[in-house]
Motif scaffolding. Structure first.
Motif, PDB file in Angstrom:
ATOM      1  N   VAL A  48       1.227  -1.348   0.198  1.00  0.00           N
ATOM      2  CA  VAL A  48      -0.441  -0.259  -0.330  1.00  0.00           C
ATOM      3  C   VAL A  48       0.837   0.909  -0.128  1.00  0.00           C
ATOM      4  O   VAL A  48       1.790   1.468   1.020  1.00  0.00           O
ATOM      5  N   PRO A  49       0.984   1.834  -1.179  1.00  0.00           N
ATOM      6  CA  PRO A  49       1.435   3.377  -0.581  1.00  0.00           C
ATOM      7  C   PRO A  49       0.927   4.311   0.424  1.00  0.00           C
ATOM      8  O   PRO A  49      -0.630   3.924   1.016  1.00  0.00           O
ATOM      9  N   SER A  50       1.525   4.962  -0.102  1.00  0.00           N
ATOM     10  CA  SER A  50       1.350   6.647   1.418  1.00  0.00           C
ATOM     11  C   SER A  50       0.512   7.366   0.148  1.00  0.00           C
ATOM     12  O   SER A  50      -0.318   7.391  -0.393  1.00  0.00           O
ATOM     13  N   THR A  51      -0.578   8.119   2.142  1.00  0.00           N
ATOM     14  CA  THR A  51      -1.801   8.690   1.606  1.00  0.00           C
ATOM     15  C   THR A  51      -1.415   9.172   1.499  1.00  0.00           C
ATOM     16  O   THR A  51       0.109  10.141   1.878  1.00  0.00           O
ATOM     17  N   ILE A  52      -1.274  10.481   0.203  1.00  0.00           N
ATOM     18  CA  ILE A  52      -1.500  11.746  -0.180  1.00  0.00           C
ATOM     19  C   ILE A  52      -2.741  12.532  -0.153  1.00  0.00           C
ATOM     20  O   ILE A  52      -3.201  12.662   0.316  1.00  0.00           O
ATOM     21  N   VAL A  53      -1.709  14.285   0.990  1.00  0.00           N
ATOM     22  CA  VAL A  53      -2.734  15.345   1.678  1.00  0.00           C
ATOM     23  C   VAL A  53      -2.212  16.076   0.639  1.00  0.00           C
ATOM     24  O   VAL A  53      -0.884  16.584   0.354  1.00  0.00           O
ATOM     25  N   ASP A  54      -2.970  16.851  -0.078  1.00  0.00           N
ATOM     26  CA  ASP A  54      -3.016  18.513  -0.263  1.00  0.00           C
ATOM     27  C   ASP A  54      -2.922  19.770   0.577  1.00  0.00           C
ATOM     28  O   ASP A  54      -4.456  19.426   0.831  1.00  0.00           O
ATOM     29  N   CYS A  55      -2.330  20.267   1.441  1.00  0.00           N
ATOM     30  CA  CYS A  55      -2.303  21.496   1.929  1.00  0.00           C
ATOM     31  C   CYS A  55      -1.718  22.555   0.971  1.00  0.00           C
ATOM     32  O   CYS A  55      -1.809  23.503   2.336  1.00  0.00           O
ATOM     33  N   SER A  56      -1.722  22.526  -0.715  1.00  0.00           N
ATOM     34  CA  SER A  56      -1.784  23.738  -1.145  1.00  0.00           C
ATOM     35  C   SER A  56      -2.507  24.813  -1.507  1.00  0.00           C
ATOM     36  O   SER A  56      -2.509  25.759  -1.375  1.00  0.00           O
ATOM     37  N   GLY A  57      -4.440  24.502  -0.652  1.00  0.00           N
ATOM     38  CA  GLY A  57      -5.263  25.270  -1.379  1.00  0.00           C
ATOM     39  C   GLY A  57      -5.916  25.476  -0.082  1.00  0.00           C
ATOM     40  O   GLY A  57      -4.636  25.674   1.095  1.00  0.00           O
ATOM     41  N   ASP A  58      -6.583  25.991   0.425  1.00  0.00           N
ATOM     42  CA  ASP A  58      -7.465  26.739   1.591  1.00  0.00           C
ATOM     43  C   ASP A  58      -7.631  25.749   2.940  1.00  0.00           C
ATOM     44  O   ASP A  58      -8.111  25.714   3.578  1.00  0.00           O
ATOM     45  N   ASP A  59      -7.894  24.040   1.960  1.00  0.00           N
ATOM     46  CA  ASP A  59      -8.820  23.129   2.766  1.00  0.00           C
ATOM     47  C   ASP A  59      -7.670  21.793   2.770  1.00  0.00           C
ATOM     48  O   ASP A  59      -6.856  21.574   1.611  1.00  0.00           O
ATOM     49  N   ILE A  60      -7.511  21.001   3.580  1.00  0.00           N
ATOM     50  CA  ILE A  60      -6.726  20.172   3.627  1.00  0.00           C
ATOM     51  C   ILE A  60      -7.645  19.170   2.636  1.00  0.00           C
ATOM     52  O   ILE A  60      -8.618  18.304   3.181  1.00  0.00           O
ATOM     53  N   GLU A  61      -7.128  18.702   1.883  1.00  0.00           N
ATOM     54  CA  GLU A  61      -7.772  17.784   1.230  1.00  0.00           C
ATOM     55  C   GLU A  61      -6.890  16.086   0.944  1.00  0.00           C
ATOM     56  O   GLU A  61      -6.319  16.524   0.749  1.00  0.00           O
ATOM     57  N   ILE A  62      -7.413  14.709   1.859  1.00  0.00           N
ATOM     58  CA  ILE A  62      -6.982  13.645   0.596  1.00  0.00           C
ATOM     59  C   ILE A  62      -7.442  13.531  -0.284  1.00  0.00           C
ATOM     60  O   ILE A  62      -8.132  13.186  -0.751  1.00  0.00           O
ATOM     61  N   VAL A  63      -5.849  13.700  -1.435  1.00  0.00           N
ATOM     62  CA  VAL A  63      -6.428  12.841  -2.846  1.00  0.00           C
ATOM     63  C   VAL A  63      -5.714  11.225  -3.425  1.00  0.00           C
ATOM     64  O   VAL A  63      -6.397  11.034  -4.008  1.00  0.00           O
ATOM     65  N   ARG A  64      -5.480  10.993  -1.754  1.00  0.00           N
ATOM     66  CA  ARG A  64      -4.805   8.955  -2.420  1.00  0.00           C
ATOM     67  C   ARG A  64      -5.057   8.848  -1.037  1.00  0.00           C
ATOM     68  O   ARG A  64      -4.123   9.147  -0.405  1.00  0.00           O
ATOM     69  N   GLU A  65      -6.113   7.473  -1.026  1.00  0.00           N
ATOM     70  CA  GLU A  65      -6.003   7.021   0.427  1.00  0.00           C
ATOM     71  C   GLU A  65      -5.628   6.006   0.064  1.00  0.00           C
ATOM     72  O   GLU A  65      -4.765   5.376  -0.491  1.00  0.00           O
ATOM     73  N   GLY A  66      -4.020   6.180   1.318  1.00  0.00           N
ATOM     74  CA  GLY A  66      -3.030   4.850   1.573  1.00  0.00           C
ATOM     75  C   GLY A  66      -2.596   4.439   2.733  1.00  0.00           C
ATOM     76  O   GLY A  66      -3.432   4.173   3.805  1.00  0.00           O
ATOM     77  N   LYS A  67      -1.805   4.019   2.853  1.00  0.00           N
ATOM     78  CA  LYS A  67      -1.518   3.988   3.966  1.00  0.00           C
ATOM     79  C   LYS A  67      -1.290   4.861   5.356  1.00  0.00           C
ATOM     80  O   LYS A  67      -1.240   5.759   4.938  1.00  0.00           O
ATOM     81  N   GLY A  68      -1.811   4.006   6.432  1.00  0.00           N
ATOM     82  CA  GLY A  68      -1.504   5.294   7.604  1.00  0.00           C
ATOM     83  C   GLY A  68      -3.232   5.906   7.664  1.00  0.00           C
ATOM     84  O   GLY A  68      -3.950   6.242   7.099  1.00  0.00           O
ATOM     85  N   ILE A  69      -3.491   6.894   9.165  1.00  0.00           N
ATOM     86  CA  ILE A  69      -4.698   7.404   8.799  1.00  0.00           C
ATOM     87  C   ILE A  69      -4.224   8.451   9.478  1.00  0.00           C
ATOM     88  O   ILE A  69      -3.919   8.637  10.871  1.00  0.00           O
TER      89      ILE A  69
END
Length: 204
Positions: free
Chosen positions: A180-201
């Motif tokens: 399972v790859p990493s979870t990708i979290v986009d913090c570049s905009g106004d809202d924090i958005e998970i763009v790919r669910e991967g390993k880790g919560i």
């Protein structure tokens, strides 16, 4: 070259040898806290182009991330990080997450194209963090994918070596990788958005 390293206590001499190969423009395959990755020194354009060619993508259109050894590199390549985002990152790294942040002008131009962001990883893996620390700057990272549509990632380092020894100067055997790859979290905009669910919560 296949090199066996142990996550609990990676051999410093081997780490130095691998870093020397990176400085000379080498490409390495290494364990993380998720899937195996392929990467090189972000400051070496020829090595970066080699990895991009192998992946069949243009550098400026790629989603390569930077692996850092600790938090000190964050401000080197990102614009000032808002407090709430920095707290989130501190809470979850080192760990199986890639955080997309606004890039600053220190990110080498060949990475940026029209992109204004950079993906940052601090894996919970002593081997790759020791390599980055010895190198003194991040390494570029991309996942090792498998052609098999059912098994997305190759987990056995010996099989990885057989398959990629013509592309990579060093394959590091750090034990079996994850599927399972990493979870990708986009913090570049106004809202924090998970763009790919991967390993880790993600912990907020």
């Amino acid at each position: 070259m296949l090199v066996r390293l142990y996550n609990e206590n990676p051999n410093p001499r081997d780490i130095r040898d691998i870093v020397e190969i990176l400085r000379q423009g080498g490409v390495i395959i290494y364990p993380t806290d998720t899937v195996y990755g392929m990467g090189c020194d972000i400051t070496n354009q020829k090595a970066v182009e080699k990895v991009a060619r192998f992946k069949g993508i243009k550098i400026e259109k790629s989603n390569f991330s930077f692996i850092c050894s600790d938090f000190s590199h964050l401000s080197d390549f990102t614009k000032p990080i808002p407090n709430h985002v920095f707290k989130l990152i501190r809470k979850n790294l080192p760990g199986p997450f890639t955080f997309i942040l606004e890039a600053n002008n220190n990110v080498p131009k060949y990475f940026k194209g029209k992109k204004k962001t950079v993906g940052i990883r601090i894996p919970d893996n002593n081997i790759i963090r020791a390599i980055v620390e010895e190198l003194g700057n991040p390494i570029m990272s991309t996942s090792i994918r498998d052609e098999d549509e059912i098994i997305e990632y190759t987990t056995d380092p010996e099989l990885i070596y057989e398959k990629y020894q013509d592309v990579a100067d060093v394959v590091i055997d750090g034990g079996y990788g994850e599927l399972v790859p990493s979870t990708i979290v986009d913090c570049s905009g106004d809202d924090i958005e998970i763009v790919r669910e991967g390993k880790g919560i993600l912990e907020y």
